[in-house]
Every structure is written in C-alpha cells, then in structure tokens.
Design an enzyme around this catalytic site. Structure first.
Site, short mmCIF file in Angstrom:
data_model
loop_
_atom_site.label_atom_id
_atom_site.label_comp_id
_atom_site.label_asym_id
_atom_site.label_seq_id
_atom_site.Cartn_x
_atom_site.Cartn_y
_atom_site.Cartn_z
N HIS A 419 0.81 -1.22 0.00
CA HIS A 419 0.00 0.00 0.00
C HIS A 419 0.85 1.27 0.00
O HIS A 419 0.31 2.37 -0.20
CB HIS A 419 -0.95 0.00 1.21
CG HIS A 419 -2.30 0.59 0.91
ND1 HIS A 419 -2.49 1.56 -0.05
CD2 HIS A 419 -3.51 0.34 1.43
CE1 HIS A 419 -3.77 1.88 -0.09
NE2 HIS A 419 -4.42 1.16 0.79
N ARG A 420 2.15 1.15 0.18
CA ARG A 420 3.02 2.32 0.05
C ARG A 420 3.14 2.73 -1.42
O ARG A 420 3.33 3.92 -1.73
CB ARG A 420 4.42 2.03 0.60
CG ARG A 420 4.47 1.69 2.09
CD ARG A 420 5.89 1.28 2.49
NE ARG A 420 6.36 0.13 1.74
CZ ARG A 420 7.58 -0.39 1.83
NH1 ARG A 420 8.46 0.17 2.66
NH2 ARG A 420 7.94 -1.44 1.12
#
Length: 447
Positions: A419-420
């Site tokens: 999700h980064r």
C-alpha cells in the site's frame, strides 16, 4: 606434487554458507580442470562446483550433510605436474582466502574472488607474562600455539567468525549457541565440542516431572537452505510492506474454451497451454494500465522505481521448499512463448537445477494455489516487489448468464499489494483488468 586446498566459493548473490550435498569424486581419483567435483545446496539453489585445477584428490575435508561457510577448505588436491610450493607462514594481519605465494587469489573457474580478508580473531592472553611486562592483549611466542592454517577466520559484516571446525559449528547451530561469545579451550583458541556443550547446558530447560516424554513422536529438522531463506524473506516482507489483499471471482469459461481451440491449432502443436499461461499473459497486459504494481519502493533513495519491463516470478513448490524463479521480459512474449517458458521454468525448479541468478530481480509474482485445489489465499509479497497475484482452482459452479443459472467454469483471484506503492484504486483496477481478460480473452485487443 604440490598440495592445494579448495575453499568453498561464493557462488553469487552474497551467500555466506552452503551445505555439501554429495561428492562426485573420491580420494585417489584424478580430476581435470572444470570437472564437477561436488554438489552444494545454498539458500537459493543446488549448484555443482567444477574443479579449478587438474590433479589427484587427496582428501575430502567436509562430509556430506555438513553446512560450511564460504572460504572453508572442502577438498585437497595434489597438483599434477606442479612443483612443490612451501606453505606460507600464517599472517596475523592480512591475507585472503585462497591466496597463493605469488599474491594471486585462487578462485573457482567461472566465479569471482572473494574480497573479504581472512583474519584471525584476537586471542586472549591465556598465559600472562611472568616478568611483569604488559602484553596489551597480544599473545607471546611461548604463550599459545598458532591455530591450524586450514581453519581460517573470515571477517564478515557481523564480525569475526570464531575458530571452530565444521562439526562444531553445526553443533553450535543445533544448540543455539553463538560461537562469538565463546573463548575456545583448544589449541590456538579453537572452540571445541565441549566448549559448545558447556555453553548450552545453562540454557537447557529444566526437567519437568509432570511432562510426558516425547520419545519418537517428535523430530527436529535444522532450519537451513531454502527454508531458512524463505522464512527470512517472508518475515522481512510481512513486517516491512503494508499488505492489502483483494479478491475477485470470475467466470473463465471463455478462456477455457479458447484453450481447447488452441490445442488443435498447428501453431501450438507440442506446447502445453495451461490456465496459468493465460493468467500470466493477462498480468503482463494489465500491468500496462497499472504500472504501479510492477514498481519498487526504494527506501534508501526515497524513490519509487517504475520498471518498463516485467520479470515475472513464478512460485514453485519443490522438494527443497518454495522457490520463485523468474521469466525474464515476460511482457514481450507471445502466449506460446510464455507457455513454453513457464513449463521449462517449473520443470527446472522441481529438478532442483534453478540457478541463484534465475531467482533474483523479479518485478511481480504469480502463485498458482489452484493446482492444490485451493480457491484463493492471501499471499505475501516477494521482497523487492510491490504485488503478488494468486490464481485459484477452476471449478464448475452455478453462474447467472442472461438471467439464467447455468454451470460455468469459475475461478477466484487474489492480489496482495504494497500500500506504500499501490493505492486501493490502482490495486482494484489491476485485479479487475486481469479478471476481465480471463473472462473475455478478446479484451486483449483493447490493452
């Protein structure tokens, strides 16, 4: 003839140790340059090592099944037609593994030399001077005999490797003893089996009278090789990249119908077209719309690295454990080429012949959990990547088509992403695109 000892080389990717699987030669046997002499297993692959010299095998210095560190002598060879060379005197301050008297480094044919220096651990002064002169921690000529040359001490990133023979190192690993914390009682400060057992004794769990004996109902297997590397990689990934997993159920009947058509197509004669090949092709096409899933988070540089190529990792279960070899430039391959590459790659992996170089540098990974009859899962991202796709089992299930419930070929898909790098919208779009391509292969014309 001159006697030479061949140290275990670094076969690539910074590996620090390997297990001796089996010897291909025996003492007294003549060998030639580049003849395979031993099979080793590293954390990434099984590798056959060639002999760098011609001569006659004198001794096998390591037994099969033992794990030794890079730089440890594993075999001695009488050099054919070579003049005897005097053994160099031990040097406390310098030298390299495999260094010869002329200053060149003896290396394995096909591999580069090690750059780390072979140094001995500073020994404690076991016999203080009697004349009152301080020794400053340096052993005197009469204090301790120098350690044997065949047990060099190698400097690594974590410090010096203590002096200990391979069986003692293995015992220390099994008992969980850190050799760096021990002072050897053997000649020249060499750590012995008794030293290791004595260190392990205080940490042994006290006997509990109420506990039932385990007897032969338990067995312990050393954590090493592929299992050790996989465990470390999964821990690093799970606790570094914030994982998000999404799921999608799709009707893949059109894909399966196309597969049957291609089986009779002359252009695909002799090619094993599997559902996995269709899924891999769909992943490569969908990555064009969502390049974020094929990117890398570079923490050190503070950058996201977008890659205009797809090196597709394929998770493969082997007798040695899980390995993830790569299909290089998978996005440039046709469906036929991709099917052939996948078949060759998986066969090589199951035979244990995948090289370390083939298991690094991936950009995105696919895992075929459906081959085990599993519908889906929450796969862990391979370190250095941003997404992994899980392809589930294809089953006959009821499905609504034009208002009617009919039996269809249905499959569940899953995508775990970092999700980064990948936002929820991007991850959802990618998974939906892959599903659309599998549900309607003609959609490929629109990508």
């Amino acid at each position: 003839m001159a006697l030479k000892k061949f140290p275990l080389p670094d076969v690539g990717e910074g590996l620090t140790e390997a297990e001796i699987v089996g010897w291909k030669v025996q003492p007294g046997e003549n060998v030639t340059v580049n003849q395979v002499i031993v099979e080793i297993e590293t954390a990434k692959a099984s590798v056959e090592l060639p002999c760098p010299w011609a001569g006659t095998i004198r001794d096998l210095l390591v037994e099969p099944g033992q794990t030794v560190e890079v730089g440890t002598p594993i075999i001695s060879i009488d050099m054919a037609g070579a003049d005897p060379e005097p053994e160099p005197e031990p040097d406390e301050g310098s030298g390299k593994i495999g260094e010869e008297s002329n200053g060149r480094i003896a290396t394995l044919v096909g591999y580069g030399p090690r750059t780390s220096a072979a140094k001995r651990r500073p020994r404690k002064d076991r016999h203080p001077a009697t004349n009152g002169t301080p020794t400053n921690g340096t052993a005197t000529a009469t204090a301790v005999a120098p350690p044997e040359p065949e047990e060099p001490q190698v400097e690594e990133a974590g410090g010096f490797v203590p002096l200990a023979k391979p069986p003692v190192r293995k015992l220390a690993k099994d008992l969980g003893v850190d050799l760096r914390s021990l002072a050897g009682s053997g000649s020249g400060g060499v750590i012995t089996r008794d030293d290791v057992q004595a260190a392990a004794a205080p940490t042994a769990a006290p006997a509990t009278p109420a506990a039932a004996p385990s007897g032969d109902r338990e067995r312990r297997v050393p954590i090493k090789g592929v299992r050790k590397a996989t465990a470390q990689a999964m821990v690093d990934s799970a606790f570094t990249a914030p994982h998000v997993t999404e799921f999608l159920t799709v009707d893949v009947t059109p894909m399966m119908e196309l597969r049957e058509q291609l089986k009779s197509d002359p252009a695909f004669r002799g090619v094993k077209i599997t559902p996995l090949a269709f899924a891999a092709k769909a992943m490569c096409l969908a990555a064009r719309r969502t390049p974020d899933v094929n990117a890398t988070w570079d923490e050190a540089a503070g950058e996201i690295v977008y890659k205009d190529y797809v090196h597709l990792g394929v998770a493969a279960a082997t007798p040695r454990g899980l390995v993830v070899p790569k299909v290089r430039d998978a996005d440039r391959m046709s469906l036929r080429e991709l099917a052939e590459a996948l078949e060759q790659l998986t066969n090589t992996a199951r035979e244990g012949k995948t090289t370390p170089a083939d298991m690094v540098g991936g950009t995105i990974t696919i895992t075929n959990v459906g081959v085990f009859g599993v519908d889906t899962g929450t796969p862990i991202i391979n370190p250095g990547e941003s997404a992994i796709f899980a392809f589930g089992a294809i089953r006959d299930m009821p499905w609504v088509v034009d208002g009617q419930v009919v039996p269809r070929k249905v499959c569940q898909l899953a995508l775990s992403f970092d999700h980064r790098v990948v936002d929820g919208q991007q991850g959802s779009q990618y998974l939906a695109d892959v599903g659309a391509l599998l549900a309607n292969p003609s959609m490929a014309f629109t990508f």
